[in-house]
Design a protein around this motif. Structure first.
Motif, PDB file in Angstrom:
ATOM      1  N   TYR A 173       2.650  -3.129  18.506  1.00 55.30           N
ATOM      2  CA  TYR A 173       3.479  -1.925  18.414  1.00 55.30           C
ATOM      3  C   TYR A 173       3.160  -1.074  17.184  1.00 55.30           C
ATOM      4  N   ALA A 174       2.206  -1.460  16.372  1.00 60.43           N
ATOM      5  CA  ALA A 174       1.927  -0.753  15.121  1.00 60.43           C
ATOM      6  C   ALA A 174       1.504   0.688  15.372  1.00 60.43           C
ATOM      7  N   THR A 175       1.864   1.564  14.448  1.00 57.91           N
ATOM      8  CA  THR A 175       1.491   2.974  14.535  1.00 57.91           C
ATOM      9  C   THR A 175       0.075   3.147  14.007  1.00 57.91           C
ATOM     10  N   THR A 176      -0.842   3.422  14.904  1.00 58.12           N
ATOM     11  CA  THR A 176      -2.244   3.561  14.539  1.00 58.12           C
ATOM     12  C   THR A 176      -2.744   4.962  14.860  1.00 58.12           C
ATOM     13  N   LEU A 177      -3.884   5.304  14.280  1.00 56.02           N
ATOM     14  CA  LEU A 177      -4.499   6.606  14.546  1.00 56.02           C
ATOM     15  C   LEU A 177      -4.809   6.758  16.029  1.00 56.02           C
ATOM     16  N   VAL A 205      -1.574   6.109   7.874  1.00 57.31           N
ATOM     17  CA  VAL A 205      -2.479   6.071   6.724  1.00 57.31           C
ATOM     18  C   VAL A 205      -2.794   4.643   6.322  1.00 57.31           C
ATOM     19  N   VAL A 206      -1.767   3.832   6.060  1.00 51.39           N
ATOM     20  CA  VAL A 206      -2.016   2.481   5.538  1.00 51.39           C
ATOM     21  C   VAL A 206      -2.546   1.539   6.606  1.00 51.39           C
ATOM     22  N   ASN A 207      -2.169   1.761   7.873  1.00 52.37           N
ATOM     23  CA  ASN A 207      -2.621   0.861   8.933  1.00 52.37           C
ATOM     24  C   ASN A 207      -4.115   0.970   9.204  1.00 52.37           C
ATOM     25  N   GLN A 208      -4.739   2.053   8.767  1.00 54.34           N
ATOM     26  CA  GLN A 208      -6.182   2.198   8.962  1.00 54.34           C
ATOM     27  C   GLN A 208      -6.976   1.183   8.118  1.00 54.34           C
ATOM     28  N   MET A 228       0.824  -1.212   0.000  1.00 52.55           N
ATOM     29  CA  MET A 228       0.000   0.000   0.000  1.00 52.55           C
ATOM     30  C   MET A 228       0.855   1.257   0.000  1.00 52.55           C
ATOM     31  N   HIS A 229       2.009   1.206   0.654  1.00 53.58           N
ATOM     32  CA  HIS A 229       2.949   2.336   0.553  1.00 53.58           C
ATOM     33  C   HIS A 229       3.318   2.585  -0.913  1.00 53.58           C
TER      34      HIS A 229
END
Length: 469
Positions: free
Chosen positions: A160-164, A149-152, A120-121
């Motif tokens: 540990y994921a970077t989420t909103l 953006v992509v994790n949404q 997705m990146h």
């Protein structure tokens, strides 16, 4: 079958640990040297056999696009990346890298989503979009924004994921979901700058990255992008479209389908709104002194104040209101002005001009936009540039049909220029434009009612659309 897969994962993980222990011993015996991980051929074969199983699972799913995209990519093992997977562009192909120490700690669904994350990146053209903003935003702000953006759109994320939700909680923000990458990076950077202590760290002064990474590090999630082959944007577009076309073999989730449709629509030249977002990343951002943080260059000098990025630039938006601009063209230009006002926190001045400047006014919100004046004369570009030269602006955006003088009577000084021509305009009449020339999208005649696509134009990202699982 699943138990066999898990057993294979455990075996490979133990072998990876053994490899790292051997490297650690070598490092102790050779003090001062950076020990590299020599991955045995047998381990590579077994590891990529596991990846083949994950790839097959992706191909069997409804959104098989990811599996076919992965099938075209080169695969490599690198223990020096701080994420389970990473990508870059090398040798006319996209390459996906795996760190076994981090990747093998994921379950099967998380492995698939880690691969989807990287693809997705690529489809969102984050490799290009982030490059245009490096001069304005810190590395960690860019990393957080892109990953958020992509994790949404992913369901099976590691803890540990970077989420909103994580970003909103950590930085006390109220970021809206499914917004474009450029929206998030500005908000995150402002939050970082307002912290009393520098959360992001000074990445320039950090020591050389170790050859072995065992944990996720948000500050280095896209370090491999620096190793991409140096190619022009059009070439990257061409190769990306080729990968997408070969992978497009079945139904797609709505958000991914829209990303791909937008990518296929382009001819290698960036749409004007995405070009503008990149251009804004290069204009000067003013700074202000603060006592809440130390000076970056001389942190031991307590008498020196640090700086905060103000993210304020002086932007002038010129609107050609001559008789040659139709009401429909004027409305479309005004919609684009509203888009700029909504997505950028800069000082904006609107200039309405035909053969002379008729009106100027400041815009801070959508309700500040005024009705089009009835006075309409011929078209001259020079008055706007005379005004811009006196006001010391950073960027001039000129909406016009292109019909004016052939030569400016005054030379622009000290600011960037973006010409945006109406859809029906043939070309810009000026012999020398002094800036980039882009074109508005086609104007469609429709009834007077508002639709979401009329007020949003996010380029490639399509991030305002919620996923449908």
């Amino acid at each position: 079958m699943e138990s066999y897969f898990e057993k294979q994962v455990d075996t490979l993980y133990e072998q990876a640990i053994t490899l790292i222990q051997m490297v650690s011993m070598m490092k102790m015996n050779r003090a001062g040297e950076k020990a590299e991980v020599d991955v045995p051929l047998e381990f590579k074969q077994d590891f990529f056999s596991l990846i083949d199983k994950v790839s097959s699972s992706l191909m069997e799913e409804q959104d098989c696009f990811y599996g076919y995209f992965l099938f075209q990519m080169e695969r490599e093992i690198r223990f020096d990346i701080s994420t389970p997977t990473a990508v870059n562009f090398k040798g006319a192909r996209y390459v996906i890298y795996f760190n076994p120490l981090i990747f093998l700690s994921l379950n099967r669904n998380q492995m698939k989503d880690s691969i989807k994350h990287e693809i997705m990146h690529i489809v969102s053209l984050h490799l290009l979009r982030a490059k245009g903003l490096k001069s304005t935003y810190s590395k960690i702000a860019l990393n957080i924004a892109m990953d958020m953006v992509v994790n949404q759109y992913l369901k099976y994320l590691p803890p540990y994921a970077t989420t909103l939700e994580w970003v909103n909680l950590k930085y006390e923000l109220k970021l809206r979901p499914y917004e474009p990458f450029e929206y998030y990076v500005e908000k995150v950077q402002i939050a970082l700058d307002l912290l009393e202590e520098d959360e992001e760290g000074d990445l320039i002064d950090q020591p050389q990255q170790e050859s072995i990474q065992t944990e996720y590090d948000v500050a280095r999630t896209h370090d491999l992008w620096e190793e991409c082959d140096s190619l022009d944007e059009q070439t990257i577009h061409t190769f990306t479209k080729r990968f997408v076309e070969q992978a497009d073999k079945g139904p797609l989730p709505i958000h991914l389908g829209n990303m791909i449709a937008a990518l296929k629509k382009e001819k290698g030249e960036l749409p004007w709104d995405l070009y503008l977002k990149r251009l804004m990343g290069t204009i000067e951002s003013h700074t202000k002194k603060t006592t809440t943080r130390r000076n970056r260059r001389q942190p031991d000098r307590l008498d020196l104040r640090g700086t905060l990025r103000g993210h304020k630039a002086e932007i002038a938006i010129a609107l050609d209101i001559s008789g040659s601009i139709s009401d429909e063209q004027f409305k479309q230009a005004m919609k684009e002005v509203l888009h700029i006002v909504k997505n950028y926190n800069h000082a904006i001045t609107v200039i309405e001009c035909d053969d002379e400047i008729r009106r100027t006014y400041q815009v801070k919100s959508i309700k500040d936009i005024e009705e089009r004046p009835s006075t309409r004369g011929a078209t001259k570009f020079t008055p706007v540039f005379e005004y811009a030269n006196k006001k010391h602006i950073d960027l001039l955006i000129y909406f016009t049909d292109g019909k004016g003088e052939q030569k400016l009577q005054i030379r622009p000084r000290g600011y960037k220029i973006l010409w945006i021509l109406s859809e029906k305009a043939a070309t810009l009449s000026l012999q020398e434009s002094y800036g980039a020339i882009k074109r508005l999208n086609k104007v469609e005649t429709k009834d007077e009612f508002i639709e979401m696509r009329d007020v949003r134009s996010d380029g490639y990202s399509m991030n305002n659309q919620a996923p449908i699982w």
